[in-house]
Scaffold this active site. Sequence first.
Site, PDB file in Angstrom:
ATOM      1  CG  ASP A 143       0.858   0.357   5.679  1.00 20.92           C
ATOM      2  OD1 ASP A 143       0.761  -0.870   5.922  1.00 20.92           O
ATOM      3  OD2 ASP A 143      -0.062   1.174   5.906  1.00 20.92           O
ATOM      4  CG  ASP A 149      -2.849   0.238  10.475  1.00 25.25           C
ATOM      5  OD1 ASP A 149      -3.770   0.459  11.259  1.00 25.25           O
ATOM      6  OD2 ASP A 149      -2.889   0.615   9.273  1.00 25.25           O
ATOM      7  NE  ARG A 153      -7.808   4.821   9.004  1.00 29.82           N
ATOM      8  CZ  ARG A 153      -8.405   3.712   9.442  1.00 29.82           C
ATOM      9  NH1 ARG A 153      -8.934   3.679  10.652  1.00 29.82           N
ATOM     10  NH2 ARG A 153      -8.470   2.624   8.694  1.00 29.82           N
ATOM     11  CB  SER A 154      -6.753   6.281   2.919  1.00 28.62           C
ATOM     12  OG  SER A 154      -7.849   5.468   3.294  1.00 28.62           O
ATOM     13  CE  LYS A 190      -4.390   3.903  10.093  1.00 30.96           C
ATOM     14  NZ  LYS A 190      -4.717   2.676   9.317  1.00 30.96           N
ATOM     15  CD  GLU A 192       1.355   1.023   8.896  1.00 30.96           C
ATOM     16  OE1 GLU A 192       2.182   1.949   8.748  1.00 30.96           O
ATOM     17  OE2 GLU A 192       0.130   1.206   8.815  1.00 30.96           O
ATOM     18  CD  GLU A 252      -2.679   7.511   3.148  1.00 30.74           C
ATOM     19  OE1 GLU A 252      -1.459   7.557   3.372  1.00 30.74           O
ATOM     20  OE2 GLU A 252      -3.483   6.923   3.891  1.00 30.74           O
ATOM     21  CE  LYS A 263       1.706   4.808   6.912  1.00 32.90           C
ATOM     22  NZ  LYS A 263       0.483   3.982   6.989  1.00 32.90           N
ATOM     23  CD  GLN A 297      -2.753   1.022   2.540  1.00 26.79           C
ATOM     24  OE1 GLN A 297      -3.757   0.328   2.510  1.00 26.79           O
ATOM     25  NE2 GLN A 297      -2.374   1.656   3.628  1.00 26.79           N
TER      26      GLN A 297
HETATM   27  P1  PGA Z   1      -6.467   3.447   5.730  1.00 25.49           P
HETATM   28  O1  PGA Z   1      -4.917   3.400   5.401  1.00 25.49           O
HETATM   29  O2  PGA Z   1      -6.776   4.736   6.361  1.00 25.49           O
HETATM   30  O3  PGA Z   1      -7.104   3.266   4.373  1.00 25.49           O
HETATM   31  O4  PGA Z   1      -6.745   2.269   6.640  1.00 25.49           O
HETATM   32  C1  PGA Z   1      -3.930   3.877   6.275  1.00 25.49           C
HETATM   33  C2  PGA Z   1      -3.008   2.776   6.711  1.00 25.49           C
HETATM   34  O5  PGA Z   1      -3.208   1.592   6.361  1.00 25.49           O
HETATM   35  O6  PGA Z   1      -2.058   3.039   7.453  1.00 25.49           O
HETATM   36 ZN    ZN Z   2      -1.467   0.766   7.586  1.00 26.38          ZN
END
Ligand code: PGA
Ligand code: ZN
Length: 427
Positions: free
Chosen positions: A241, A311, A365-366, A336, A284, A204, A387, A160
């Site tokens: 990640d 995560d 978050r994304s 988060k 991650e 992102e 991050k 990702q």
């Molecule tokens: P997400 O991605 O907000 O889509 O979960 C962020 C991450 O995986 O760190």
């Molecule tokens: Zn993540």
Amino acid sequence: SIRTVTAWEALDSRGRPTVACRVDLADGARAVARVPSGASTGSHEAPELRDGGTRYGGFGVRTAVAGLRDHLAPAVVGLPADETAAVDRALADAYARHGQQEVGANATLAVSLAALLAAAASRDEPLARMLHPEGPLPLPMPMVNIVSGGAHAAGAIDIQDVLVIPEGASTFAEAVEWAARVRAAAAAVASGRGFAEAALVADEGGLGLRLGTNEAALQLVAEAVDAAGLGLGTDVTIAIDAAATEFASDGRYALAAEDRALSAEEMVELYAEWVARYPIRSIEDPLAEDDWDGWALATRELGGRIDLVGDDLFVTQSDRLQRGIAEGCATSILVKVNQNGLVSRAGDVLRAARAAGYRTVVSARSGETEDSWVADLAVGWSAGQLKVGSTQRSERTAKWNRVLELEATESTELQHPWPSRTEETAS
Ligand code: PGA
Ligand code: ZN
């Protein structure tokens, strides 16, 4: 004390609805908070409440807003906003009474955050300072997305994020500048190779490129660091990640970009090869959220050399962190607040991880908003890293810009969470 709580539906950076909330205090101070939302969410996260149906493709949050108004607001009106634990306890009780059909974690978090921000506004000080009253503010080391894949870039590659950590920088401003230079150099290198999509941005703010292999993203970032005139492995290190939950099924890891599927053991071997070839500081979610055995293996094999960041594994939940500690899984935690639903409880999880020897990363978050409170939380909680995506798109830069503001206006100190790499090789 809290006088009124108002809520409405707003939009996030993906154009989806999200919960916004304003808390007004009796002394006239007030604050607004908007809730972020993930795409590669862990299945053990505190659940968001979405309306379903056809409006906004089912992503509406009118039910959550109504639940906030009817059940959460009455529970906190009259409480002192600066007694965060008491406010969050009242929210947790109301949530327990009405359940996730009427009140989602997106509603509890909106009130929890707005109350905390209103308390800081009432004192006329930054939230970061309220949470960290003594001494210079500890600024987190940024980790900055350069190449995106997975759920954030239409599966361009399987992993990702490939990120940079400008760990040789001596100020936050220098760190941001170096990361932005690498981001620009990566786009230039990719477009020079004929990737027209190098002009586009992923969720992102990173580059979403159909590179053909996952390692090609590491290679590109390594070249970009070089092209930016920075020292690879000294000025700048690399982080990944993998968000492996997204490509795991039936105990296998399907790398679609490479047309092969690997076992957990083979994934760990692949990561070990990458770690041998590139100056990787952390990985991650190298394995899936419930692959505890795979996580323990990865931690045994790689945990002495790099950080393994949980995560989707921990989802900012204390019971999952405790299991990870007991089973030797991960060496670092990603926090988060919306995975938890209450800001004080998320802070408790971060502190518990730190007390157990884990490094700490606070993350956006994304799906984000223009809010910047996540930067204040990272600073106020003394997180080692922050991050929030790349150096483009305003919902990303709002967070970097907030730390830059704190650095310019307060007494601060940039954290360097690891011994420098030259010291490491010397010892
Ligand atoms: P997400 O991605 O907000 O889509 O979960 C962020 C991450 O995986 O760190
Ligand atoms: Zn993540």
